[in-house]
Scaffold this motif. Structure first.
Motif, PDB file in Angstrom:
ATOM      1  N   PHE A   1     -11.200   3.801  22.296  1.00 18.13           N
ATOM      2  CA  PHE A   1     -11.314   2.611  23.151  1.00 18.13           C
ATOM      3  C   PHE A   1     -11.357   1.339  22.323  1.00 18.13           C
ATOM      4  O   PHE A   1     -10.714   0.339  22.675  1.00 18.13           O
TER       5      PHE A   1
ATOM      6  N   ALA B   1      -8.893  -1.848  22.535  1.00 16.48           N
ATOM      7  CA  ALA B   1      -9.401  -3.126  23.036  1.00 16.48           C
ATOM      8  C   ALA B   1      -9.336  -4.254  22.018  1.00 16.48           C
ATOM      9  O   ALA B   1      -9.593  -5.414  22.377  1.00 16.48           O
TER      10      ALA B   1
ATOM     11  N   ALA C   1     -20.870   4.485  28.477  1.00 18.92           N
ATOM     12  CA  ALA C   1     -20.189   3.186  28.488  1.00 18.92           C
ATOM     13  C   ALA C   1     -18.724   3.332  28.089  1.00 18.92           C
ATOM     14  O   ALA C   1     -17.836   2.717  28.693  1.00 18.92           O
ATOM     15  N   PHE C   2     -18.448   4.155  27.089  1.00 20.05           N
ATOM     16  CA  PHE C   2     -17.073   4.309  26.624  1.00 20.05           C
ATOM     17  C   PHE C   2     -16.279   5.230  27.554  1.00 20.05           C
ATOM     18  O   PHE C   2     -15.053   5.089  27.668  1.00 20.05           O
TER      19      PHE C   2
ATOM     20  N   SER D   1     -15.230   2.803  30.147  1.00 21.18           N
ATOM     21  CA  SER D   1     -14.207   1.894  29.631  1.00 21.18           C
ATOM     22  C   SER D   1     -12.856   2.581  29.498  1.00 21.18           C
ATOM     23  O   SER D   1     -11.812   2.013  29.862  1.00 21.18           O
TER      24      SER D   1
ATOM     25  N   THR E   1     -11.338   3.311  33.000  1.00 20.16           N
ATOM     26  CA  THR E   1     -10.824   2.073  33.594  1.00 20.16           C
ATOM     27  C   THR E   1      -9.528   1.638  32.924  1.00 20.16           C
ATOM     28  O   THR E   1      -8.550   1.281  33.594  1.00 20.16           O
ATOM     29  N   SER E   2      -9.506   1.675  31.594  1.00 19.16           N
ATOM     30  CA  SER E   2      -8.303   1.269  30.865  1.00 19.16           C
ATOM     31  C   SER E   2      -7.132   2.189  31.182  1.00 19.16           C
ATOM     32  O   SER E   2      -5.995   1.728  31.384  1.00 19.16           O
TER      33      SER E   2
ATOM     34  N   VAL F   1      -9.934  -6.565  31.451  1.00 15.43           N
ATOM     35  CA  VAL F   1     -11.082  -5.670  31.272  1.00 15.43           C
ATOM     36  C   VAL F   1     -12.100  -6.302  30.340  1.00 15.43           C
ATOM     37  O   VAL F   1     -13.316  -6.290  30.608  1.00 15.43           O
ATOM     38  N   VAL F   2     -11.630  -6.876  29.239  1.00 19.67           N
ATOM     39  CA  VAL F   2     -12.535  -7.543  28.305  1.00 19.67           C
ATOM     40  C   VAL F   2     -13.265  -8.683  28.996  1.00 19.67           C
ATOM     41  O   VAL F   2     -14.483  -8.869  28.827  1.00 19.67           O
TER      42      VAL F   2
ATOM     43  N   MET G   1     -15.921  -7.331  31.286  1.00 18.67           N
ATOM     44  CA  MET G   1     -17.062  -6.864  30.502  1.00 18.67           C
ATOM     45  C   MET G   1     -17.926  -8.042  30.061  1.00 18.67           C
ATOM     46  O   MET G   1     -19.160  -7.987  30.123  1.00 18.67           O
TER      47      MET G   1
ATOM     48  N   ALA H   1     -19.302  -2.377  30.862  1.00 14.57           N
ATOM     49  CA  ALA H   1     -18.297  -1.357  31.172  1.00 14.57           C
ATOM     50  C   ALA H   1     -18.310  -1.011  32.653  1.00 14.57           C
ATOM     51  O   ALA H   1     -17.251  -0.844  33.275  1.00 14.57           O
TER      52      ALA H   1
ATOM     53  N   ALA I   1     -16.580  -3.775  34.655  1.00 14.71           N
ATOM     54  CA  ALA I   1     -15.119  -3.681  34.604  1.00 14.71           C
ATOM     55  C   ALA I   1     -14.620  -2.551  35.505  1.00 14.71           C
ATOM     56  O   ALA I   1     -13.619  -2.706  36.226  1.00 14.71           O
TER      57      ALA I   1
END
Length: 629
Positions: free
Chosen positions: A122, A126, A227-228, A231, A234-235, A249-250, A253, A492, A495
């Motif tokens: 991730f 990112a 959290a990851f 993330s 979602t990504s 997304v960033v 967050m 996260a 997002a």
């Protein structure tokens, strides 16, 4: 959201992590960690100083510092990202480790490699979007200081780079065959998403099941940091099924982590450590033991009372349990109580006290729903007292079966008076904190710094010897690491919640939940069950960030008071957090009490059962939650 999951993962992670050698990578890793620790500790100190200066300037000199909140907000994002990078370095991001620890040692090592590998994936994904987001912030100027928005936004790519480098340094300690296998799995998933993109896009909301049930669920159960896992899911969804750039997304967050009220999280984490280190918690427990220790189930009452008092100071369930259990458990064991009973009562008391202000979950709810934090702080006390009473009834009944025939004499009045006088400054701390908010001296975000100053003064001049200079840096570093893990999971989840909203899922869920059979009653019962499950699997804070914005408007539409609903969902999540086999906080209680987890598996259910009955009573007697508003 508690912090307990991070503490639990810290203990487990440190045991599993492979030994490090004096290779060049280890030297780089050590110096990188040390540099981030010093920088993060400095930011924590700066935040305390800025907030305290703002209070003094406004309340004492009547000359508010118009720039203090803005500077605190800028440093807050830096604290969140540095703390998150520290949590990556230490391997303390919140994880569901239940399934991992059912595996053999070989599979556990594979899962540890997976945790580091997915984090690295991730962060690598990112890095460029974070740079794009930084460039976008060049057009923003802060109103009070006149600084470029890049000063603040630089924290995100900086934190990502530090965490990415840390992952690279950590991953070299893992076996090559594990690395190859995990790289192959991730490449296969990425290739499958690419090839199936047209079909998944055509599925509409059905694709959500693939990414947010299938991929996310498998990741969480495999021990990927929550959290990851959020993330990455979602990504993957946005890259496969939409044309949305990952810079969004960033940005989401950033928005999730940057709510100023969340600044109370690191401040209360630090306060909780100070309360433990300076001895404030110990003297409170000693007074309660002298007052009630002679009665039947007296030490159980002391434990419940201590959890109520300490919860009102630290805001962290793990800090609460760590302050109370080591003081009380030896004496309770002397009186014949079994280890399983001790850890069951400790875990149940943690679930009981979730709503005692300043609970971090209360702060999270206020940040995502807009409910008054002062109203939540006022409403949270009575529900916890009601649950403490029902637990006390069960504890008295169980004490007759557990305690031996040893007669404990009533402590002489002189001892009670002495322990009370010693504990009086500590007992005053919760009231100082609450009075400062009620009287308008400080906001809910700032008030923790008053508690920090009070605890430092008490530790240096009243309870001398408790606070040592060599303990300051570790406390600040632990504050940054734990806060970073909490705040990154909020970002996260924010997002992910945005992605669900854009897909139309949020609207459809709202329509279905609003039409449940039984109206408000059915909705409340479904909410209790749902948040018990969510609390068990996802921890409290991500569950609130994801579902709070969806469900609170429905509750309002059905005529349920938003503060009352907040109390119900927080206590339901607390039940899930402390319910085996998935509840992370149950295992944290076992670690703190030095009790094998299987010892309480049979005994805890009675305590959790009466907590559930008390929760149902709170759900259908709104006055308990809102009677004093």
């Amino acid at each position: 959201m508690t912090a307990a999951g991070a503490h639990l993962t810290l203990s487990a992670g440190d045991e599993i992590e492979a030994p490090l050698s004096e290779a060049p990578e280890f030297i780089a890793e050590r110096w990188l960690r040390r540099g981030v620790e010093i920088l993060a500790a400095a930011v924590v100190l700066a935040e305390v100083g800025i907030l305290l200066s703002g209070i003094v300037a406004r309340a004492v000199f009547h000359r508010p510092l118009i720039w203090s909140d803005e500077l605190a907000s800028i440093l807050f994002l830096w604290l969140a990202m540095l703390g998150s990078a520290l949590a990556v370095q230490r391997g303390t991001h919140m994880r569901l480790t239940f399934f991992v620890f059912l595996m053999g040692p070989r599979a556990q090592r594979w899962a540890e490699t997976l945790a580091v590998g997915t984090t690295l994936a991730f962060l690598g994904l990112a890095l460029h979007p974070a740079y794009e987001y930084l460039q976008d912030q060049a057009f923003v100027e802060t109103p009070a200081l006149g600084w470029s928005g890049m000063v603040r936004a630089l924290a995100i790519p900086f934190g990502f780079v530090i965490a990415f480098a840390s992952c690279l340094l950590r991953i070299v300690h893992h076996e090559k065959r594990d690395l190859i296998g995990i790289a192959a799995i991730m490449a296969a998933i990425a290739g499958g998403c690419y090839l199936a993109a047209p079909s998944l896009t055509a599925m509409g909301q059905g694709a959500l099941l693939v990414f947010f049930i299938g991929l996310l669920g498998a990741s969480v159960m495999a021990g990927v940091p929550i959290a990851f896992a959020f993330s990455l899911a979602t990504s993957a969804y946005l890259l496969t099924c939409t044309s949305t750039p990952l810079a969004v997304v960033v940005g989401r967050m950033d928005e999730g982590m940057s709510t100023l009220i969340l600044l109370a999280v690191p401040m209360f984490v630090l306060l909780g450590q100070l309360v433990h280190t300076t001895g404030l918690a110990r003297v409170m427990v000693e007074f309660l033991a002298a007052l009630l220790g002679h009665v039947r189930a007296g030490m159980s009452y002391v434990l419940l009372g201590a959890m109520l008092l300490v919860s009102g100071i630290s805001g962290s369930k793990t800090a609460d349990m760590a302050a109370v259990a080591p003081v009380l458990f030896p004496e309770m064991r002397k009186r014949g109580m079994k280890d399983g009973e001790l850890v069951s009562l400790l875990a149940a008391s943690g679930a009981m006290s979730e709503t005692i202000p300043p609970s971090i979950v209360l702060i999270a709810i206020a940040s995502v729903t807009g409910i008054s934090i002062a109203a939540l702080f006022t409403a949270g006390i009575l529900p916890a007292i009601v649950l403490a009473v029902v637990l006390g009834i069960v504890a008295r009944w169980r004490a007759g079966r557990e305690e031996d025939a040893t007669v404990v004499e009533r402590a002489p009045f002189s001892l009670v008076r002495k322990t009370f006088m010693v504990a009086l400054p500590a007992l005053a701390l919760p009231f100082v904190i609450r009075s400062a908010v009620v009287e308008g001296v400080a906001t809910a975000t700032e008030v923790s710094t008053i508690g920090i100053a009070y605890a430092v003064i008490a530790g240096l001049f009243i309870y001398r010897g408790g606070l040592k200079w060599k303990a300051v840096l570790p406390m600040l570093v632990q504050t940054a690491s734990l806060s970073g893990a909490i705040l990154f999971i909020v970002g996260a989840a924010s997002a992910m919640g945005w992605a669900l909203t854009q897909s139309g899922f949020s609207h459809d869920l709202a329509v279905k939940m609003a039409g449940v059979p039984g109206g408000a009653t059915g909705f409340m019962l479904i909410s209790i069950v749902a948040f018990i499950v969510l609390g068990s699997v996802l921890e409290g804070i991500p569950a609130i960030v994801l579902f709070g914005p969806l469900l609170f408007p429905i509750a309002h539409q059905l005529g349920i008071h938003e503060v009352h609903y907040a109390m119900v969902v927080i206590l339901a999540m607390g039940l899930g957090l402390f319910a085996p086999p998935f509840g992370l906080c149950y295992y944290a209680a076992c670690i703190i009490g030095q009790v094998p987890s299987e010892a309480g598996l049979k005994r805890i259910w009675l305590y959790l059962g009466v907590l559930l009955l008390g929760l149902v009573a709170i759900a259908f007697i709104p006055w308990i939650s809102i009677g004093f508003l």
